[in-house]
Motif scaffolding. Sequence first.
Motif, PDB file in Angstrom:
ATOM      1  N   PHE A  46       0.821  -1.168  -0.033  1.00 35.78           N
ATOM      2  CA  PHE A  46      -0.138  -0.174  -0.085  1.00 35.78           C
ATOM      3  C   PHE A  46       0.777   1.267  -0.185  1.00 35.78           C
ATOM      4  CE2 PHE A  46       0.993  -0.437   4.357  1.00 35.78           C
ATOM      5  CZ  PHE A  46       1.091   0.990   4.852  1.00 35.78           C
ATOM      6  N   THR A  47       0.280   2.390  -0.264  1.00 32.89           N
ATOM      7  CA  THR A  47       0.793   3.650  -0.024  1.00 32.89           C
ATOM      8  C   THR A  47      -0.218   4.629   0.373  1.00 32.89           C
ATOM      9  OG1 THR A  47       2.173   5.403  -0.924  1.00 32.89           O
ATOM     10  CG2 THR A  47       0.543   4.636  -2.355  1.00 32.89           C
ATOM     11  N   LEU A  48       0.373   5.651   1.242  1.00 35.41           N
ATOM     12  CA  LEU A  48      -0.899   6.683   1.520  1.00 35.41           C
ATOM     13  C   LEU A  48      -0.401   7.887   0.922  1.00 35.41           C
ATOM     14  CD1 LEU A  48      -0.182   5.838   5.446  1.00 35.41           C
ATOM     15  CD2 LEU A  48      -2.447   5.683   4.040  1.00 35.41           C
ATOM     16  N   ALA A  49      -1.085   8.339   0.146  1.00 30.82           N
ATOM     17  CA  ALA A  49      -1.056   9.301  -0.765  1.00 30.82           C
ATOM     18  C   ALA A  49      -1.596  10.773  -0.338  1.00 30.82           C
ATOM     19  CB  ALA A  49      -1.375   8.981  -2.111  1.00 30.82           C
ATOM     20  N   LEU A  50      -1.103  12.005  -0.499  1.00 30.98           N
ATOM     21  CA  LEU A  50      -1.552  13.127  -0.196  1.00 30.98           C
ATOM     22  C   LEU A  50      -1.788  13.915  -1.474  1.00 30.98           C
ATOM     23  CD1 LEU A  50       0.523  13.834   2.852  1.00 30.98           C
ATOM     24  CD2 LEU A  50      -1.510  12.910   2.973  1.00 30.98           C
ATOM     25  N   THR A  51      -2.908  14.340  -1.492  1.00 28.54           N
ATOM     26  CA  THR A  51      -2.957  15.378  -2.700  1.00 28.54           C
ATOM     27  C   THR A  51      -3.207  16.596  -2.299  1.00 28.54           C
ATOM     28  OG1 THR A  51      -4.274  13.766  -3.776  1.00 28.54           O
ATOM     29  CG2 THR A  51      -4.915  16.017  -4.675  1.00 28.54           C
ATOM     30  N   GLY A  82       0.856  15.239 -13.653  1.00 29.11           N
ATOM     31  CA  GLY A  82       1.103  16.310 -12.633  1.00 29.11           C
ATOM     32  C   GLY A  82       2.372  16.550 -12.063  1.00 29.11           C
ATOM     33  N   TYR A  83       2.499  16.564 -10.804  1.00 28.47           N
ATOM     34  CA  TYR A  83       3.773  16.701 -10.076  1.00 28.47           C
ATOM     35  C   TYR A  83       3.711  16.067  -8.747  1.00 28.47           C
ATOM     36  CZ  TYR A  83       7.592  19.665  -8.489  1.00 28.47           C
ATOM     37  OH  TYR A  83       9.021  20.242  -7.833  1.00 28.47           O
ATOM     38  N   ALA A  84       4.864  15.215  -8.554  1.00 29.15           N
ATOM     39  CA  ALA A  84       4.535  14.146  -7.451  1.00 29.15           C
ATOM     40  C   ALA A  84       6.071  13.868  -6.955  1.00 29.15           C
ATOM     41  CB  ALA A  84       4.014  13.121  -7.784  1.00 29.15           C
ATOM     42  N   GLY A  85       6.191  13.622  -5.783  1.00 29.80           N
ATOM     43  CA  GLY A  85       7.404  12.847  -5.314  1.00 29.80           C
ATOM     44  C   GLY A  85       7.070  11.715  -4.096  1.00 29.80           C
ATOM     45  N   VAL A  86       7.904  10.630  -3.954  1.00 27.44           N
ATOM     46  CA  VAL A  86       7.460   9.454  -3.011  1.00 27.44           C
ATOM     47  C   VAL A  86       8.528   9.562  -2.063  1.00 27.44           C
ATOM     48  CG1 VAL A  86       7.142   7.098  -3.068  1.00 27.44           C
ATOM     49  CG2 VAL A  86       6.434   8.258  -4.865  1.00 27.44           C
ATOM     50  N   VAL A  87       8.207   9.477  -0.715  1.00 30.57           N
ATOM     51  CA  VAL A  87       9.238   9.163   0.322  1.00 30.57           C
ATOM     52  C   VAL A  87       8.823   7.814   1.249  1.00 30.57           C
ATOM     53  CG1 VAL A  87       9.829  11.758   0.394  1.00 30.57           C
ATOM     54  CG2 VAL A  87       7.895  10.660   1.868  1.00 30.57           C
ATOM     55  N   ARG A  88       9.882   7.459   1.742  1.00 36.24           N
ATOM     56  CA  ARG A  88       9.468   6.360   2.845  1.00 36.24           C
ATOM     57  C   ARG A  88       9.896   7.042   4.432  1.00 36.24           C
ATOM     58  NH1 ARG A  88       9.992   1.019   2.149  1.00 36.24           N
ATOM     59  NH2 ARG A  88      11.428   0.954   0.404  1.00 36.24           N
ATOM     60  N   ALA A  89       8.643   6.971   5.027  1.00 33.87           N
ATOM     61  CA  ALA A  89       8.742   7.377   6.621  1.00 33.87           C
ATOM     62  C   ALA A  89       9.880   6.535   7.463  1.00 33.87           C
ATOM     63  CB  ALA A  89       7.325   7.403   7.218  1.00 33.87           C
ATOM     64  N   PRO A  90      10.409   7.060   8.602  1.00 32.35           N
ATOM     65  CA  PRO A  90      11.140   6.025   9.398  1.00 32.35           C
ATOM     66  C   PRO A  90      10.556   4.754   9.948  1.00 32.35           C
ATOM     67  CG  PRO A  90      11.140   8.561   9.950  1.00 32.35           C
ATOM     68  CD  PRO A  90      10.256   8.345   8.889  1.00 32.35           C
ATOM     69  N   ALA A  93       6.442   3.270   6.158  1.00 32.72           N
ATOM     70  CA  ALA A  93       5.479   3.595   5.466  1.00 32.72           C
ATOM     71  C   ALA A  93       5.861   4.415   4.057  1.00 32.72           C
ATOM     72  CB  ALA A  93       4.300   4.105   6.194  1.00 32.72           C
ATOM     73  N   ILE A  94       5.143   3.992   2.911  1.00 31.56           N
ATOM     74  CA  ILE A  94       5.624   4.671   1.880  1.00 31.56           C
ATOM     75  C   ILE A  94       4.503   5.874   1.796  1.00 31.56           C
ATOM     76  CG2 ILE A  94       5.885   4.548  -0.580  1.00 31.56           C
ATOM     77  CD1 ILE A  94       6.871   2.000  -0.228  1.00 31.56           C
ATOM     78  N   TRP A  95       4.974   7.024   1.344  1.00 31.49           N
ATOM     79  CA  TRP A  95       3.949   8.357   1.065  1.00 31.49           C
ATOM     80  C   TRP A  95       4.160   8.949  -0.372  1.00 31.49           C
ATOM     81  CZ3 TRP A  95       0.370   9.990   4.690  1.00 31.49           C
ATOM     82  CH2 TRP A  95       0.639   9.657   5.928  1.00 31.49           C
TER      83      TRP A  95
END
Length: 208
Positions: A46-51, A82-90, A93-95
């Motif tokens: 899964f990923t958690l996505a913020l728009t 559009g415009y996006a980036g992906v990070v992994r929290a400590p 979890a992937i955002w």
Amino acid sequence: MENIASVTLDVADIEAAERFYSAAFGADTPLRFRASQEPSTGFRGFTLALTVPQPADVDLLVDRAVAAGATVLKPVTKSMWGYAGVVRAPDGAIWKIATSARKNAGRATGRIDAFVLLIGVADVAASKRFYTEHGLTVSKGFGRVYAEFDPRTGPVTLALYRRRALAKDLGVAPEGTGSSRLTVGGSGAGFTDPDGFAWEAASPALNA
């Protein structure tokens, strides 16, 4: 189950997770945390996505997340969507932070317009049927590739994408074992979906 009220992440240190997410995305999110050491390796499915409203907000939230301790999986970039980036929290979890806007209309505010739980599934059509049988309403769909559900009054939007396609979009390998380290809090009785994600009735407590 008419909506998603919260998302609970299993973390090793609740206080550390609260500090990270408050610094990265602000305190006003539907996140909860549960202390757990249950093993998990690779992609959790899964990923958690913020728009957000505009590219400047993507940059702002990605920069805040990295400053707070996140790791960049995919640098912020323009695409046909559009415009996006992906990070992994400590906590692992992937955002994904994204906007469909191509230009800035003003200064970044860090406002989050939508909070999306995007699950990578084995069969989009089968999972879509499962969730509609549990009371959710499809608001958008692209055949067997993608489905999105109406959040109604809930703060979290559920969406489904093929697991391998989601992993590719996030810049990770699709393989993974063990716990997803995620529990979905909904408005009805608990259940486990076809891809092994656990749902439970959301409680009023901030953290379990």
